[in-house]
Motif scaffolding. Structure first.
Motif, short mmCIF file in Angstrom:
data_model
loop_
_atom_site.label_atom_id
_atom_site.label_comp_id
_atom_site.label_asym_id
_atom_site.label_seq_id
_atom_site.Cartn_x
_atom_site.Cartn_y
_atom_site.Cartn_z
N GLU A 6 0.85 -1.19 0.00
CA GLU A 6 0.00 0.00 0.00
C GLU A 6 0.89 1.24 0.00
O GLU A 6 1.61 1.48 0.95
CB GLU A 6 -0.91 0.00 1.22
N PRO A 9 -1.09 7.72 -0.27
CA PRO A 9 -1.69 8.57 -1.29
C PRO A 9 -0.88 9.85 -1.58
O PRO A 9 -0.87 10.30 -2.72
CB PRO A 9 -3.06 8.92 -0.71
N TRP A 69 -3.83 9.77 -10.54
CA TRP A 69 -4.70 10.73 -9.86
C TRP A 69 -6.02 10.06 -9.44
O TRP A 69 -6.61 10.42 -8.41
CB TRP A 69 -4.95 11.95 -10.73
N LEU A 70 -6.48 9.10 -10.22
CA LEU A 70 -7.69 8.35 -9.85
C LEU A 70 -7.49 7.64 -8.51
O LEU A 70 -8.42 7.55 -7.70
CB LEU A 70 -8.06 7.35 -10.94
N VAL A 71 -6.29 7.13 -8.29
CA VAL A 71 -5.98 6.49 -7.00
C VAL A 71 -6.11 7.51 -5.88
O VAL A 71 -6.71 7.24 -4.83
CB VAL A 71 -4.56 5.87 -7.02
N ILE A 73 -7.79 10.48 -5.75
CA ILE A 73 -9.13 10.98 -5.44
C ILE A 73 -10.10 9.88 -5.02
O ILE A 73 -11.19 10.17 -4.55
CB ILE A 73 -9.72 11.83 -6.60
N SER A 74 -9.66 8.63 -5.14
CA SER A 74 -10.49 7.56 -4.58
C SER A 74 -10.32 7.49 -3.06
O SER A 74 -11.12 6.88 -2.37
CB SER A 74 -10.13 6.21 -5.21
N ARG A 75 -9.27 8.13 -2.55
CA ARG A 75 -8.95 8.06 -1.12
C ARG A 75 -9.12 9.39 -0.40
O ARG A 75 -9.31 9.42 0.80
CB ARG A 75 -7.51 7.57 -0.94
N TRP A 76 -8.99 10.49 -1.12
CA TRP A 76 -9.05 11.81 -0.51
C TRP A 76 -10.22 12.60 -1.08
O TRP A 76 -10.60 12.41 -2.24
CB TRP A 76 -7.79 12.61 -0.81
N GLU A 77 -10.72 13.53 -0.29
CA GLU A 77 -11.72 14.46 -0.79
C GLU A 77 -11.08 15.31 -1.89
O GLU A 77 -9.90 15.68 -1.80
CB GLU A 77 -12.20 15.38 0.33
N LEU A 78 -11.86 15.63 -2.90
CA LEU A 78 -11.35 16.42 -4.01
C LEU A 78 -10.87 17.79 -3.53
O LEU A 78 -9.84 18.29 -3.99
CB LEU A 78 -12.42 16.58 -5.09
#
Length: 126
Positions: A6, A9, A69-71, A73-78
């Motif tokens: 892992e 991010p 970037w998809l990774v 924003i899948s974990r953090w708020e935009l």
């Protein structure tokens, strides 16, 4: 036993941003070699422009950057992640100055400092 690596991010975000700025640098480098185009003329020349090695590599950098970037924003708020993209502006100024020998004006320096300050504020209190 299923072991998965892992990656944090923030590291992925920074790598994505570096690739995006590198893509911009490669676009500029490619267009320096290709020459000037117009908005209407670019459509006729688009194939040969894209096949310019630096520009093609720039698109590859952008593509990988977008996937990474998809990774993020899948974990953090935009609203938390996206301000980090502004680091790309600072990197573009550094690429321009040190690799393309562009002028480094006071406004670019001050703007970069404001960007870094803004990102710091958002990172600390956002």
């Amino acid at each position: 036993m299923n072991l998965t690596l892992e990656v944090r991010p923030l590291i992925v975000a920074l790598f994505s941003i570096v690739l995006g700025a590198t893509g911009q640098f490669l676009f500029r480098l490619g267009m320096i070699h290709y020459g000037k185009v117009t908005v209407t003329g670019i459509w006729r020349q688009l194939g040969s422009i894209i096949l310019t090695p630096a520009i093609f590599l720039g698109f590859v950098c952008f593509g990988v950057s977008a996937i990474l970037w998809l990774v993020v924003i899948s974990r953090w708020e935009l609203s938390y992640a996206y301000p980090l993209v502004a680091l790309g502006y600072v990197m573009a100024i550094l690429y321009g100055r040190f690799l393309l020998h562009e002028n480094l004006s006071l406004s670019k320096i001050l703007g970069s400092c404001l960007i870094l300050a803004g990102i710091s504020v958002l990172g600390l209190w956002g």
